[in-house]
Design an enzyme around this catalytic site. Sequence first.
Site, PDB file in Angstrom:
ATOM      1  N   HIS A 138       0.704  -1.263  -0.056  1.00  0.00           N
ATOM      2  CA  HIS A 138       0.089  -0.127  -0.076  1.00  0.00           C
ATOM      3  C   HIS A 138       0.853   1.265  -0.128  1.00  0.00           C
ATOM      4  CE1 HIS A 138       0.360   0.890   4.330  1.00  0.00           C
ATOM      5  NE2 HIS A 138       0.605  -0.270   4.482  1.00  0.00           N
ATOM      6  N   ASP A 170       5.969   2.084   6.933  1.00  0.00           N
ATOM      7  CA  ASP A 170       4.718   1.016   6.639  1.00  0.00           C
ATOM      8  C   ASP A 170       4.168   1.893   5.635  1.00  0.00           C
ATOM      9  OD1 ASP A 170       2.412  -0.243   6.521  1.00  0.00           O
ATOM     10  OD2 ASP A 170       1.986   0.642   8.754  1.00  0.00           O
ATOM     11  N   GLU A 175      -5.088   1.579   2.636  1.00  0.00           N
ATOM     12  CA  GLU A 175      -5.024   0.633   3.578  1.00  0.00           C
ATOM     13  C   GLU A 175      -5.061   0.881   5.085  1.00  0.00           C
ATOM     14  OE1 GLU A 175      -2.758  -2.184   6.224  1.00  0.00           O
ATOM     15  OE2 GLU A 175      -2.636  -0.126   5.897  1.00  0.00           O
ATOM     16  N   GLU A 176      -4.826   2.113   5.366  1.00  0.00           N
ATOM     17  CA  GLU A 176      -4.852   2.445   6.497  1.00  0.00           C
ATOM     18  C   GLU A 176      -6.095   3.020   7.164  1.00  0.00           C
ATOM     19  OE1 GLU A 176      -2.311   1.879   8.390  1.00  0.00           O
ATOM     20  OE2 GLU A 176      -0.352   2.120   7.523  1.00  0.00           O
ATOM     21  N   HIS A 178       3.829   3.494  12.802  1.00  0.00           N
ATOM     22  CA  HIS A 178       2.683   4.327  12.701  1.00  0.00           C
ATOM     23  C   HIS A 178       3.037   5.665  13.678  1.00  0.00           C
ATOM     24  CE1 HIS A 178      -1.147   1.748  11.480  1.00  0.00           C
ATOM     25  NE2 HIS A 178       0.029   1.501  10.783  1.00  0.00           N
TER      26      HIS A 178
END
Length: 336
Positions: free
Chosen positions: A59, A169, A197-198, A308
Amino acid sequence: MLNELCNLNGISGREHAVRDYIISHLPSDAEYHTDPLGSLIVYKKGKAEPKNKVMLDAHMDEVGFIITYITDDGYLKFTTVGGIDERVIFGRAVKVGKELIPGVIGGKAIHQTTAEEKGKLPSVENMYIDIGASSKEEALSHVSLGDAVYFDSCYREFGDGFIKAKAIDDRVGCEILLRLINSDLPYSATFCFSVQEEIGTRGAAAAAYSVAPDFAIVIEGTTAADISGVPEEKKVCRLGGGAVVSFMDRGTVYDSELYKKAFEIAEKNGIRCQTKTVVAGGNNASAIHKAAGGIKTLAVSVPCRYIHSGSSVAEKEDIESTFELARALLAEFSQC
């Protein structure tokens, strides 16, 4: 390449800069299109046609923030885009809007808090972004409601093979896919650089339906808790342990045969590989494996500390192990 990818800005729904960069680095023989949600789907012809259609996914989006309100005295109220721990928000430097205006996330100073407040983390609702504006009108001359906000954090190498950056990420997955596309593939394959995606694996769900592969390999960054004070059974995975293969997370129970096959292939090829030992988190596999009548899906991840946040940490050797395992699995799934 990972340096450049991590330094790009692209929260969920605002991935265009990342997508443009990826397109600019595709080889001339790759075929691609952008689907209605914004995911980039790339087809690369290999030396032979596969028995099975394989899709690799990573992603493009990162976690961040979005502006929801501007106060009369020029401060910006915001909410999170994706799952961000409030502990990593307060006091962070950020970039705001299309102009990437510099700002700082602030709130009540510690010496102004009550005794009760001192024992609690400030909530997002009680924070604001200070861009140096003195009025709502001045702030509105630079930013608008709905503007994206990004962590202001540069890529840096440190220690013995470690890297620090925002958005590891999943720009690390994008980098691995780009390297595969630019290599000589033994079999033709489809690569999906997905959006959103998140905030719920939305782009991958749509892309998986249109691609409809027989097998899917999700390349991700996953939580490593190999830090001081964490019990052994809670460390999830370790930096330096190689590629991470999951048997289950909060969104997917992975095919047990594919899970075993990943370790067999890793051992056969001398690739460092480890298990994700805690059932936590999730990724695009949760959407992909349920799409198009069901798709056999495996997740292979790079272990990443402080995920994150504006300063995630990964190790170069783990990235190489994940690349090598992804390449070997692509060849295996194409013909099994």
